[in-house]
Enzyme design. Structure first.
Site, PDB file in Angstrom:
ATOM      1  CG  ASN A  26      -0.335  -0.135   2.328  1.00  0.00           C
ATOM      2  OD1 ASN A  26       1.015   0.157   2.769  1.00  0.00           O
ATOM      3  ND2 ASN A  26      -0.915  -0.370   3.800  1.00  0.00           N
ATOM      4  CG  ASP A 215      -6.290  -8.335   1.744  1.00  0.00           C
ATOM      5  OD1 ASP A 215      -6.490  -8.349   3.075  1.00  0.00           O
ATOM      6  OD2 ASP A 215      -5.454  -7.567   1.300  1.00  0.00           O
TER       7      ASP A 215
END
Length: 384
Positions: A26, A215
């Site tokens: 991320n 996810d």
């Protein structure tokens, strides 16, 4: 990617390794939980398929049936190497239990830390008939207690899978102008067209691909609720109720036109045949394929964590009479982090309907049960 190991009648082990790249993480540099889950499943698929083909039975491919609760013990960062080790710990007549450990390694300093531990269950399916389950070669146990404990785990997961399948039937409906911190405000869906890169030799979707998509959706739900950096803390048992199939495979020389989208933006490109390998098919004739919808919604919040329910529905897309079916379901737990990586308080989930209140209480029960189990394990470890 490196891989080593060899088939045999005993509990075989393998290790796969890969360096973590920016597209695995991320914006804060933490590797996505879905990326780790996909690597775990790949290692499990390798060792279980290898073992199931080590006997004299017909060729087969191991299909993922269930992943037990998986805790994310420590974050993994860009530039670190993920070392994923897998070992077969139990076999029944038609299933294989695989234990997987993940360790991150800083190749500059040599520092290592355990990030994940997981248990996966696989079922071997015949190459010539995807609906035929073949027998698993037995493994040799060092002690009789190991076999007895494995049999107990097998019976427990089989019962839990049945109960989960019976209570699966919910759907997520869109909400008009939802208020912040409500279930409808953060609920999300992703639509994905199944392509050949998603699939096994038998033409059904890899379990790791499905978990990675799940996810992603859970992360979107958590980020919408918190508006902060979020990371996966744990995943409750993931049950694969039905195979997600790509349908027919193209002949040699087939050209595929693929697309997938998020939310309302989707390119419904279907695979097409071309070239001499398209036996009996006209140029550009579309082949049947499947579309999967991954949906997620917030079910419970504590002071520092969020529980998100995620399920996957499959739609045979072209020339298939079968209706939409529930393929996979699971609960993901996320935590909110500051820019410095410190835990932040989670905004309380505002429940509006009776179903939302019921799901909140059920999530609270799972949260308290997990908390009590963790405390008991810590006390047991302290005594030793």
């Amino acid at each position: 990617m490196a891989e080593r190991g060899a088939p045999g009648p005993g509990p075989a082990t393998i290790q796969v390794s890969r360096i973590m790249r920016p597209d695995d993480a991320n914006v804060a540099g933490n590797v996505h939980g879905g990326t780790v889950l996909k690597m775990i499943e790949e290692a499990g698929a390798i060792i279980s398929t290898r073992h199931c083909n080590s006997g004299t039975g017909e060729p087969c491919v191991a299909a993922l049936a269930r992943v037990e609760r998986t805790d994310f013990l420590s974050p993994m960062c860009i530039g670190e190497v993920a070392n994923v080790s897998a070992e077969i710990t139990y076999t029944s007549k038609h299933s294989v239990e695989v234990q997987v450990n993940v360790m991150s390694e800083n190749i500059l300093t040599g520092a290592k830390k355990v990030t994940n531990k997981a248990t996966l269950w696989y079922v071997p399916l015949a190459l010539k008939n995807v609906n035929k389950v073949v027998e698993v070669p037995p493994i040799q146990y060092a002690r009789k207690e190991q076999e007895d404990e494995g049999r107990k785990r097998y019976e427990e997961q089989k019962l839990d899978r049945l109960e989960t399948k019976q209570r699966n039937g919910d759907v997520i409906m869109p909400v008009i102008n939802p208020e912040p911190h409500t279930v409808g405000y953060s609920q999300s869906s992703l639509i994905h067209l199944v392509g050949p890169s998603d699939c096994t030799l038998l033409g059904f979707v890899h379990g790791g691909v499905t978990m990675k998509l799940m996810d992603e959706v859970a992360g979107i739900v958590a980020a919408r609720h918190c508006k902060t950096n979020i990371v996966t803390a744990s995943v409750d048992a993931i049950n694969f109720h039905e195979k997600i199939k790509k349908e027919r495979r193209p002949g040699a020389g087939g050209t595929w036109y693929l697309g997938h989208g998020f939310g309302h933006r989707i390119n419904l490109g279907c695979p097409k045949l071309s070239g001499a390998g398209a036996r009996g098919a006209s140029l550009g004739q579309p082949l049947p394929c499947s579309v999967i919808t991954i949906s997620g919604r917030m079910t419970f919040t504590s002071n520092k964590s969020m529980e998100i329910e995620v399920f996957v529905d499959a739609d045979p897309f072209v020339d298939e009479p079968q209706e939409r079916y529930r393929a996979v379901s699971a609960f993901f737990t996320y935590v909110s982090l500051s820019k410095e990586g410190k835990p932040l308080p989670v905004p309380q989930l505002l429940t509006e309907t009776e179903d939302e209140k019921r799901r909140f209480e059920e999530g609270k029960g799972r949260y308290l049960q997990t908390k009590a189990k963790r405390q008991a394990q810590m006390q047991q470890a302290a005594q030793h």
